[in-house]
Design an enzyme around this catalytic site. Structure first.
Site, mmCIF file in Angstrom:
data_model
loop_
_atom_site.group_PDB
_atom_site.id
_atom_site.type_symbol
_atom_site.label_atom_id
_atom_site.label_comp_id
_atom_site.label_asym_id
_atom_site.label_seq_id
_atom_site.Cartn_x
_atom_site.Cartn_y
_atom_site.Cartn_z
ATOM 1 N N THR A 181 0.868 -1.191 0.000
ATOM 2 C CA THR A 181 0.000 0.000 0.000
ATOM 3 C C THR A 181 0.903 1.239 0.000
ATOM 4 O O THR A 181 1.367 1.648 -1.059
ATOM 5 C CB THR A 181 -0.972 0.003 1.199
ATOM 6 O OG1 THR A 181 -0.229 -0.158 2.407
ATOM 7 C CG2 THR A 181 -1.986 -1.112 1.063
ATOM 8 N N LYS A 207 4.143 -6.900 3.982
ATOM 9 C CA LYS A 207 3.913 -5.501 3.627
ATOM 10 C C LYS A 207 3.592 -4.733 4.901
ATOM 11 O O LYS A 207 3.097 -5.304 5.884
ATOM 12 C CB LYS A 207 2.784 -5.357 2.610
ATOM 13 C CG LYS A 207 1.393 -5.773 3.040
ATOM 14 C CD LYS A 207 0.480 -4.782 3.726
ATOM 15 C CE LYS A 207 0.530 -3.369 3.254
ATOM 16 N NZ LYS A 207 -0.472 -2.556 4.050
ATOM 17 N N THR A 218 -0.602 -2.503 10.482
ATOM 18 C CA THR A 218 -1.237 -2.734 9.179
ATOM 19 C C THR A 218 -0.251 -3.493 8.379
ATOM 20 O O THR A 218 0.429 -2.957 7.508
ATOM 21 C CB THR A 218 -1.535 -1.475 8.386
ATOM 22 O OG1 THR A 218 -2.387 -0.669 9.142
ATOM 23 C CG2 THR A 218 -2.280 -1.814 7.095
ATOM 24 N N GLU A 305 6.678 4.999 7.593
ATOM 25 C CA GLU A 305 6.309 6.223 6.880
ATOM 26 C C GLU A 305 7.208 7.394 7.297
ATOM 27 O O GLU A 305 7.235 7.776 8.455
ATOM 28 C CB GLU A 305 4.827 6.533 7.105
ATOM 29 C CG GLU A 305 3.951 5.530 6.355
ATOM 30 C CD GLU A 305 2.460 5.669 6.642
ATOM 31 O OE1 GLU A 305 1.680 5.203 5.814
ATOM 32 O OE2 GLU A 305 2.110 6.227 7.681
ATOM 33 N N ASN A 428 0.698 11.435 6.258
ATOM 34 C CA ASN A 428 -0.547 11.120 6.952
ATOM 35 C C ASN A 428 -1.517 12.275 7.108
ATOM 36 O O ASN A 428 -2.686 12.060 7.409
ATOM 37 C CB ASN A 428 -0.233 10.512 8.320
ATOM 38 C CG ASN A 428 0.306 9.113 8.159
ATOM 39 O OD1 ASN A 428 -0.370 8.252 7.618
ATOM 40 N ND2 ASN A 428 1.546 8.891 8.576
ATOM 41 N N SER A 433 -2.784 21.602 0.619
ATOM 42 C CA SER A 433 -2.276 22.874 0.096
ATOM 43 C C SER A 433 -1.839 22.703 -1.342
ATOM 44 O O SER A 433 -1.631 21.591 -1.788
ATOM 45 C CB SER A 433 -1.101 23.360 0.935
ATOM 46 O OG SER A 433 -0.052 22.414 0.868
#
Lengths: 433, 433
Positions: A181, A207, A218, A305, A428, A433
């Protein structure tokens, strides 16, 4: 003037990271996995959410295999997780000579989708069972991606026959790629070992990138071996290796609704069935499996991340191992500790804070803190020989180690985590913007 | 060309926030606090760490007062916290007719400073006791700021006599300003109420911005009243109002080593001493105190490091109040929830995730989620009438409310938090670029 524009652009890029870029902590080369006799795989594009990439993975495990699984303990776990829990309970001890099937999609987690979610899961299990000639209760579906949107399962059903026709023994990279993902690289690990002198193969993939925390993340993980191991022994091996791998990592302390790790053993290797978890014949296998599981788990942290640092945290001297783990996780999940690492700031005071907030016993005056080999604090204060410059230089490395002895007992635990950067917020917060 | 430079600069400023700027969630005006008979205050500059600003606060409470306190439960709590715990235990029931003294510095927390830390605390207590004619055990010191550096207490000792000479009844704003660290505005709140028809005043101030979590935060809070309340009743009132104020807020889930809240009652108001926490005469006082405590706690959240949203989280339908609080904190501390708020993203799936990870019971199929008055999810899925545009419009407001009913029982809890922004990372990562 154009220099100023370039400088400002560089500053922006440094803050935000580069969307889509591979994690700087990614392995520099990918392992080529060996085929596992009895296991075939295929990947394809169903367009569940992503365009122009594979998003479905199908695996077939030949009849006669054992299977073990661990799942998220989330109270809001997804429809496919609930299905798998039921299927696993039925599978253990089944003797119906039917193949096992694993069907995974990315892009949509089919979590918190009410009754429609259960219907989608059942439709997928039925379609996969029909295509591969097995009972729907031998199908292990998983879905990963956005929560709360109806899974367009008909798109997946439409590609199942094609996937079934293309199953082969070597599609490991494609399988690992299809289940990604927000991952920036596919995650594969394998090993060769022996049981009773007979060569045995272990190959697996996983993953995960955000919403990573025990229990568990996750994350999806699939590990296959041709060893011949009874289901209860396989489950015991999975539980113990999982505790030191997928359950010893955290990216953001957030636990997903979809976490699934399956371990399948086809029994194609030519050794006598292992029926006892204490059997000395599996010592090497146990170690090799532990290594593969840990390698896969570390790759998830390396793809955390926005991560720019891979951090190992060792706690010793705690009341017991459980207390050590609580302290380790308190450090690993502290936003103040994680942002200090991001800033390459040897801010050991925040480590002290995190130990203190864990709620577990620690003796302030016997505590020691080390960054790598550098003794930073001891006897309740900064170590006499410690120089801030040494700590700052150490922090510039991409891989860091923090060791804390809390001076109470002999409990120990190790967890792995990453830092908290601007890029985590960018990924996240979906800044509009 | 210069347009491009301006645009890039604006983009950078939007991401990073403006260092030193007052929080956008700050109150638009400050409350002017009433004097509390028996309480005098002074603030001054000792140069502990900061230059050009006040960093020491001295308060004197006249003899005959009651005092109550709550402190961090961190295992690595600071030297002054340990001193205060001992002083409080001695004070309760003391009848020696000596004044109480509170002495606070900012810039250095005197935490994890080994034996030197205890020596600094004792030196400060001795100096303050001498200047104000009391027993060192009637002095309540506090230090807030960096962890692990020796407190240069001699700089504070050097200004104590001057502060003692300037004590007065109106220096509330100066006192609140002197104890600030990364705070962007001073935090004051007060109320007028009655006990037995007699007018009573409550005036207090607090500090805190990051490392804010129960139990409790890098926060200090001082609340004074002229009510006449026995020490055990005062402690009971502090415990109950603290649970719904300073212990119901979180900025980053990190707990400091210095948290201290003191409540002093001088007894100068002309009503009969309150000796029973269930005394109906204090119903209004209890409510007014609760309001002041909550106002101060909310100001800390409004000054949360990098905060752009003030968020109230209400949980209902939990197994019991304790479970509701655990669920509320799981949502409030989730980095994925907090970054979604920062991005004005109505990502209710992350709320579902956080409920699930809390470890407390929740019925997926009976759960409801509301953003303000908007029903977002019910019966295990998105609500039929919910429109993503409505959720997105709601998220643009600076003050947000999330209500979740988990469909199990009647437990309820409310907590307040803020979002997790780029600016939080900037403030805490101390990027060395």
């Amino acid at each position: 003037m154009s220099n100023e524009v370039e400088a400002l652009k560089a500053q922006l890029a440094a803050i935000k990271g580069t969307p889509g870029a591979i994690s700087p902590l990614a392995p520099t080369s990918y392992q080529t996995l060996d085929p596992v006799p009895g296991v075939t795989l295929a990947a394809g594009a169903a367009g569940v959410k992503y365009a122009g990439r594979n998003d479905v993975m199908l695996a077939r495990v030949a009849p006669g295999a054992s299977i073990a699984g661990v799942f998220t303990r989330s109270a809001t776990r997804s429809a496919p997780v609930r299905w798998c829990e039921g299927a696993l309970a039925e599978c253990v001890g089944h003797g119906d000579g039917q193949p096992l099937v694993i069907l995974v999609n990315s892009g949509n987690s089919n979590a918190f989708t009410g009754r429609a979610g259960d219907e989608s899961t059942e439709a997928l299990a039925n379609a996969a069972a029909k295509a591969l000639g097995t009972n729907p209760k031998r199908v292990f579906p998983a879905s990963t991606g956005v929560i709360g949107e109806r899974l367009p399962h008909e798109r997946i059903v439409a590609v199942i026959d094609g996937l079934a026709a293309s199953l082969n023994e070597t599609a490991w990279p494609e399988a690992a790629g299809a289940i990604m993902t927000t991952d920036t690289f596919p995650k594969l690990a394998g090993a060769r070992t022996r049981i009773d002198g007979v060569p045995v193969t272990i190959s697996g993939f996983t993953k995960g990138s955000g919403m990573i925390a025990p229990d568990m993340a996750t994350m999806l993980g699939y590990v296959f071996t041709d060893a011949a191991i009874a289901p209860d022994v396989l489950q015991a091996l999975l539980n113990e290796t999982n505790a030191r791998s997928f359950n010893a990592i955290t990216v953001d302390g957030d636990t997903s609704t979809s976490d699934t790790v399956l371990l399948a053993a086809t029994g194609k290797a030519d050794h006598a069935l292992v029926t006892d978890a204490a059997d000395p014949r599996i010592a090497d296998f146990r170690a090799a499996l532990g290594g593969v599981m840990q390698d896969l788990a570390h790759q998830i942290v390396r793809d955390g991340e926005g991560a720019s640092k891979f951090i190992r945290i060792d706690i010793s001297g705690a009341e017991d191992d459980r207390a050590a783990r609580v302290i380790a996780m308190a450090i690993a999940n502290s936003p103040l500790v994680k942002t200090a690492f991001a800033g390459e700031d040897p801010n050991w005071g925040r480590i002290v804070m995190a130990v203190g907030k864990s709620g577990e016993a620690a003796d302030r005056d016997k505590m020691t803190i080390r960054f790598g080999d550098i003794l930073v604090a001891e006897q309740g204060w900064v170590a006499e020989a410690y120089r801030e410059d040494d700590g700052a230089a150490y922090m510039k490395q991409p891989e860091l180690s923090v060791a804390v002895d809390v001076g109470i007992g002999s409990g120990a635990s190790t967890v792995w985590t990453c830092d908290l950067t601007y890029a985590y917020v960018r990924i996240n917060a979906d800044y509009r913007s």
